[in-house]
Design a protein around this motif. Sequence first.
Motif, PDB file in Angstrom:
ATOM      1  N   ALA A 114       0.838  -1.203   0.000  1.00  0.00           N
ATOM      2  CA  ALA A 114       0.000   0.000   0.000  1.00  0.00           C
ATOM      3  C   ALA A 114       0.871   1.250   0.000  1.00  0.00           C
ATOM      4  O   ALA A 114       2.016   1.245   0.448  1.00  0.00           O
ATOM      5  CB  ALA A 114      -0.914   0.003   1.217  1.00  0.00           C
ATOM      6  N   SER A 115       0.306   2.345  -0.509  1.00  0.00           N
ATOM      7  CA  SER A 115       0.901   3.669  -0.376  1.00  0.00           C
ATOM      8  C   SER A 115       0.228   4.340   0.823  1.00  0.00           C
ATOM      9  O   SER A 115      -0.991   4.400   0.897  1.00  0.00           O
ATOM     10  CB  SER A 115       0.664   4.483  -1.641  1.00  0.00           C
ATOM     11  N   VAL A 116       1.039   4.812   1.761  1.00  0.00           N
ATOM     12  CA  VAL A 116       0.503   5.240   3.055  1.00  0.00           C
ATOM     13  C   VAL A 116       0.632   6.743   3.253  1.00  0.00           C
ATOM     14  O   VAL A 116       1.650   7.350   2.918  1.00  0.00           O
ATOM     15  CB  VAL A 116       1.226   4.505   4.208  1.00  0.00           C
ATOM     16  N   ALA A 117      -0.414   7.340   3.819  1.00  0.00           N
ATOM     17  CA  ALA A 117      -0.402   8.755   4.178  1.00  0.00           C
ATOM     18  C   ALA A 117      -1.205   8.924   5.460  1.00  0.00           C
ATOM     19  O   ALA A 117      -1.951   8.024   5.869  1.00  0.00           O
ATOM     20  CB  ALA A 117      -1.000   9.611   3.064  1.00  0.00           C
ATOM     21  N   THR A 118      -1.050  10.075   6.089  1.00  0.00           N
ATOM     22  CA  THR A 118      -1.880  10.383   7.252  1.00  0.00           C
ATOM     23  C   THR A 118      -2.413  11.805   7.127  1.00  0.00           C
ATOM     24  O   THR A 118      -1.728  12.698   6.617  1.00  0.00           O
ATOM     25  CB  THR A 118      -1.105  10.216   8.571  1.00  0.00           C
TER      26      THR A 118
END
Length: 310
Positions: A114-118
């Motif tokens: 997955a490509s992760v961001a917050t």
Amino acid sequence: MITILGAGAFGTALAVSWSQAQKVTLWSRRLPEDRRSPRLPDVQIPEQVMLTDDLASALSDTVVLALPAQSLRGFLTENAALLNGRRLVSTAKGIDLMTAESPSGLILKSCPDASVATLTGPSFAADIARGLPTALTLACADEGAVALQHLLSTPSLRLYRTDDLRGAELGGALKNVIAIAAGVSIGAGFGDSARAALITRGFAEMTRLATDMGARAETLAGLSGLGDLVLTATSGLSRNFRYGYALGAGETFDETVTVEGAKTAQAVSAIAAGRGIATPIADAVAALAEGRASVADSVLELLRRPLKEE
């Protein structure tokens, strides 16, 4: 298209805000009746927001995980096959109590492709749902960050970008702990001066631990740290502040309300002890949340600390 998983107050508010400009799907195991969330009873979910309890059909390329920090690990484990390989944006502000992992760490363990961001910062769900302006931090370390920033920004929701994922997540998690302490101070009748002192020393504590864990100090001084701390430690709309107030005043608190800071304080206290970092405020909040200390004992312990330079 944006998929939001979790129809709590924050997930619902984001759906209302983003649906003004694009297609939004809001997933929940229990769909809001009459298109109204129990946590936002005055907010009508627009007809253009698709509501569903079918997770597989709800998913798009960009998936926002609007789930509590302590629920995230179980949800990811259960649904990793469906989520892996997508862009996953977490809004959780906490540290997993069982594993001491951040939300992004939990995501990557379950969904390594997955490509992760917050998405984090000073934001009450009710304000976002009403279209009131605020600015948030979008932390993303890959080449899709700029496109994601534009996708998630609205005229009333201004997103600032950083690649310091660790700092943004720790700021959002640690400020909840200090907000509880601020609530305790007001609930116990110690006054605004004591609260101001707690916020200031709490911010120093946040920065000390976060930078030791690899965060950048300037991230903590931004929206995801100081900005969110100011909001949650001074407003009665903050669940963490209200929980602390109840502890300080000796009142009962609604156990159905999610208070991320209580579990996070316990995780932070253990992490800091293992790293040799002093976190007296987090330690006090953890002891209060676990019922190991009284408010009077906790205050006395803080006041007994050795005098030193600021």
